[in-house]
Design a protein around this motif. Structure first.
Motif, PDB file in Angstrom:
ATOM      1  N   ALA B 234       0.826  -1.208   0.000  1.00  0.00           N
ATOM      2  CA  ALA B 234       0.000   0.000   0.000  1.00  0.00           C
ATOM      3  C   ALA B 234       0.860   1.257   0.000  1.00  0.00           C
ATOM      4  O   ALA B 234       1.900   1.321   0.649  1.00  0.00           O
ATOM      5  N   SER B 237      -2.476   6.966   1.840  1.00  0.00           N
ATOM      6  CA  SER B 237      -3.920   6.949   1.655  1.00  0.00           C
ATOM      7  C   SER B 237      -4.424   8.161   0.863  1.00  0.00           C
ATOM      8  O   SER B 237      -3.750   9.194   0.796  1.00  0.00           O
ATOM      9  N   GLU B 238      -5.584   8.000   0.230  1.00  0.00           N
ATOM     10  CA  GLU B 238      -6.151   9.079  -0.589  1.00  0.00           C
ATOM     11  C   GLU B 238      -7.668   9.104  -0.456  1.00  0.00           C
ATOM     12  O   GLU B 238      -8.297   8.062  -0.295  1.00  0.00           O
ATOM     13  N   GLN B 259      -8.602  11.885   5.911  1.00  0.00           N
ATOM     14  CA  GLN B 259      -7.533  11.223   5.153  1.00  0.00           C
ATOM     15  C   GLN B 259      -6.196  11.905   5.438  1.00  0.00           C
ATOM     16  O   GLN B 259      -5.172  11.259   5.670  1.00  0.00           O
ATOM     17  N   ALA B 266      -0.448  11.665   2.629  1.00  0.00           N
ATOM     18  CA  ALA B 266      -1.825  11.382   2.207  1.00  0.00           C
ATOM     19  C   ALA B 266      -2.311  12.483   1.264  1.00  0.00           C
ATOM     20  O   ALA B 266      -1.728  13.572   1.213  1.00  0.00           O
ATOM     21  N   GLU B 327      -8.588   5.685  -4.127  1.00  0.00           N
ATOM     22  CA  GLU B 327      -8.764   4.625  -3.128  1.00  0.00           C
ATOM     23  C   GLU B 327     -10.151   4.747  -2.479  1.00  0.00           C
ATOM     24  O   GLU B 327     -10.906   3.790  -2.437  1.00  0.00           O
ATOM     25  N   HIS B 328     -10.474   5.946  -1.980  1.00  0.00           N
ATOM     26  CA  HIS B 328     -11.781   6.232  -1.374  1.00  0.00           C
ATOM     27  C   HIS B 328     -12.472   7.308  -2.199  1.00  0.00           C
ATOM     28  O   HIS B 328     -11.861   8.333  -2.494  1.00  0.00           O
ATOM     29  N   THR B 372      -4.253   1.796  -3.616  1.00  0.00           N
ATOM     30  CA  THR B 372      -3.808   3.188  -3.620  1.00  0.00           C
ATOM     31  C   THR B 372      -3.065   3.508  -4.917  1.00  0.00           C
ATOM     32  O   THR B 372      -2.838   2.630  -5.749  1.00  0.00           O
TER      33      THR B 372
END
Lengths: 433, 433
Positions: B234, B237-238, B259, B266, B327-328, B372
């Protein structure tokens, strides 16, 4: 002569462990060369591709010759005999029918809290398939890689295949056409992988690259992994045949040899509960090796990596099979289904003596790209699943958030992620206003 | 201030491409150190583990202290508050319920030729889960990795978690217990990954390793890949939030910050069709950053990698989202389901303003281990599928072999694989005898 083991031997465990651990392949370290080639293709695009193609494939091309034209494909495909075309069509139809059943389903449901949950599958937008040139240019592999991609719904499927000295395999082009491939480039090696991953003026980049290749191709796939998806890096092929005495020794010998003839590093293993049958098979292999076209390769594989394991019963055979976790497993016994229930780790199982492994290589329907080197313990053969990806879905209602939000607040606090908690708290406050 | 883009800008395409290509993470090259650690663990086993644990975690242990005993776990778990225990139980139950629906089904059918075809899924026998120590030791990640493994039917699930200076997180141990983890080792770093992959006197080897970790852990996972399976490595994060003007700017600001607070690397992006709303969100972020506990981290992430993109309509938003492949993805619009239909590449979609991303981190049900760095174009979040593998099945009858065998013979000949063809020919001859 292959190694001969018996579970009755006092040192069986040591011998079997040695068999499992035997290194069959020396991978030359080409990583620094591959890194240079990739950087060059990223920097110079088509110009780099043309230079490498001139150097490695002895072909001086211009950029507009990198892709096969429809007319060039037509002319090559016309060289394929009717018999071969018909056989490829049978294979394509059967592979397609098998893989169409693999398409996973979307799900959506409402749970007790009122939250709507689910997931959705979508295809990879664009995929690239590497096809080796020369001896290992197998049309069957084109079908096995391309058809699952097209069944998955991949919008754009490109093939790269080197054509050393300008020589293309008409069957590869026909297989690509039958599978619905959209673009075919006459490039190979690490430069082809780089072009698929990063794109050039002529080659548009893809999101996923699959297909077999030599050490340069394998190293290039490892390097571009992350930028794009890749399939597993395959090792030399393997077969395990579990057979009782009620078999034709010559059939079993041919099944063992059909793996051995692939590669001097291939491995063929027989497990049987009959010493007499084991001897018959070894003799039948020797006899076939006298005349087999690829006897040099098959003979070396059988001599260096072949093995015969004598067991007391088929439960022992199943237990040893799981330790081997074979790529291909033939169960040539009276009740192959019952024996298969005792097997946990295998890429593909061929049930009964009427199912030679070669059927699976061509026309059975299941994929012939399978996990090697004991990786069937944790991975699967190529499938439609390699060309789709899942998006998870969640939809809260105010009531659902009221029900489960407080637990999220507690956990966010325990992980010292305050904004996580506040994003729930702010919404819950609105509900309480 | 984050970067501000508008699709109306003449240089939007260049700016957006730069945003997509921005490098957010410097991976230190620790590969040679990791190679040494792995070799040492393979050579010296427990003794190496104990030395590295003394060196890196400042704990002098004996081999029989490598694993937590049941009594030690009991004592730590007893420290967890009732409120936290209840929240973890809610999360575990919801994650389990979601993942139980992912279990794939076996198939078996007879086709026109009379051949029996199908496949079968089996669990990985043993899996190992790496849990970071210190700040990033998240009990929620234990649930997200361990529950899918246990739902898949993994027989033996081991956790490694470093406990620097002897400090263990009671919530991590409780999460492990709730998820049904079988063994917990107080080791970390590359040495823990090596122990899981190769085994030592105390740690039995596993077949698959998942879970997040620092650069050493990531490099170790890359190195042991092939010997065992691994999950994806990974990146930072995004989140991408697509929101129209009818939203509470503070909610959206908190979602972006949840995030950003993870990591200075991030990335939080807002796409909206309202310039006024964009300004409100930026102001709300600034306001929250004044008091947020992790404002140093979240502020740096928002300043360096945050972005606001102004679009003309939501179709533009969907198209840009697919290029980001987030990712999100939060869809805070009037009809989030309709908009989600226009999205192809995303790890997880959160539908509507009542679904903050943080719900998905803890209690929503879907997995929070997600692709990611744009890899949602070709890969999926963690699921039950990561802990099962498929064995394909084929069973010919004499009639089926007579029907399709000749096509295999033709293709074997065209690929110059004589033994492949002969293994079919020998059987067909028997049928004709």
């Amino acid at each position: 002569m292959p190694v001969f083991l018996s579970t009755r031997d006092a040192d069986f465990e040591d011998q079997f462990t040695a068999l499992l651990g035997a290194k069959r392949e020396d991978s030359p370290d080409v990583d620094h060369i591959v890194a240079e080639i990739i950087a060059d293709v990223r920097a110079r695009g088509d110009a780099a591709l043309l230079d490498y193609t001139a150097k490695f494939d002895r072909m001086v091309l211009s950029a507009d010759q990198l892709a096969f034209t429809a007319e060039e494909i037509d002319a090559l495909v016309a060289q394929v005999s009717d018999e071969e075309r018909a056989a490829l069509e049978v294979a394509a139809a059967r592979i397609r029918a098998y893989h169409e059943r693999q398409m996973p389903e979307d799900q959506r449901w409402v749970d007790d809290s009122g939250a709507e949950l689910g997931w959705r599958w979508t295809p990879v937008s664009a995929a690239g398939l590497y096809v080796p040139g020369g001896l290992a240019s197998y049309p069957s592999s084109v079908l096995m890689n391309a058809i699952p991609a097209k069944v998955a719904g991949v919008g754009r499927l490109a093939i790269t295949v080197p054509t050393p000295d300008g020589i293309a395999n008409p069957l590869v082009l026909l297989a690509a056409r039958l599978a619905g491939v959209d673009e075919i480039y006459r490039i190979g090696g690490a430069q082809a992988v780089a072009a698929l991953a990063y794109g050039t003026e002529t080659v548009r980049p893809v999101d996923k690259i699959t297909g077999p290749g030599n050490a340069f191709v394998a190293a290039a796939k490892r390097r571009v992994f992350g930028k794009v998806g890749i399939d597993m890096i395959a090792g030399p092929s393997e077969i395990l045949v579990i057979a009782d005495k009620d078999n034709d020794a010559d059939w079993i010998a041919l099944d063992l040899l059909s793996q051995a003839e692939h590669d001097e590093s291939a491995q063929s293993i027989l497990i049987t509960d009959s010493e007499a049958f084991a001897s018959d098979v070894v003799a039948a292999v020797e006899k076939r090796l006298e005349t087999l076209e690829r006897r040099a390769i098959a003979g070396a594989s059988w001599r260096d990596f072949g093995a015969v394991v004598l067991v007391e019963d088929m439960d022992q055979a199943a237990a040893l099979s799981d330790r081997i976790a074979p790529e291909h497993l033939e169960l040539c016994v009276a009740d192959p289904d019952a024996l298969s229930e005792k097997i946990t780790h295998a890429g593909a199982i061929f049930l009964g003596a009427w199912t030679p492994e070669a059927i699976g290589d061509y026309v059975g329907g299941p994929n012939h790209v399978l996990p090697t080197a004991r990786s069937a313990r944790f991975s699967s053969g190529l499938s439609v699943m390699d060309f789709v990806k899942r998006t998870t879905l969640a939809k809260m209602t105010p009531a659902a958030l009221r029900a489960i939000g407080p637990s999220a607040e507690v956990l966010a606090k325990s992980e010292s992620l305050e904004a996580h908690g506040l994003s729930v708290t702010a919404r819950l406050q609105k509900l309480n206003d």
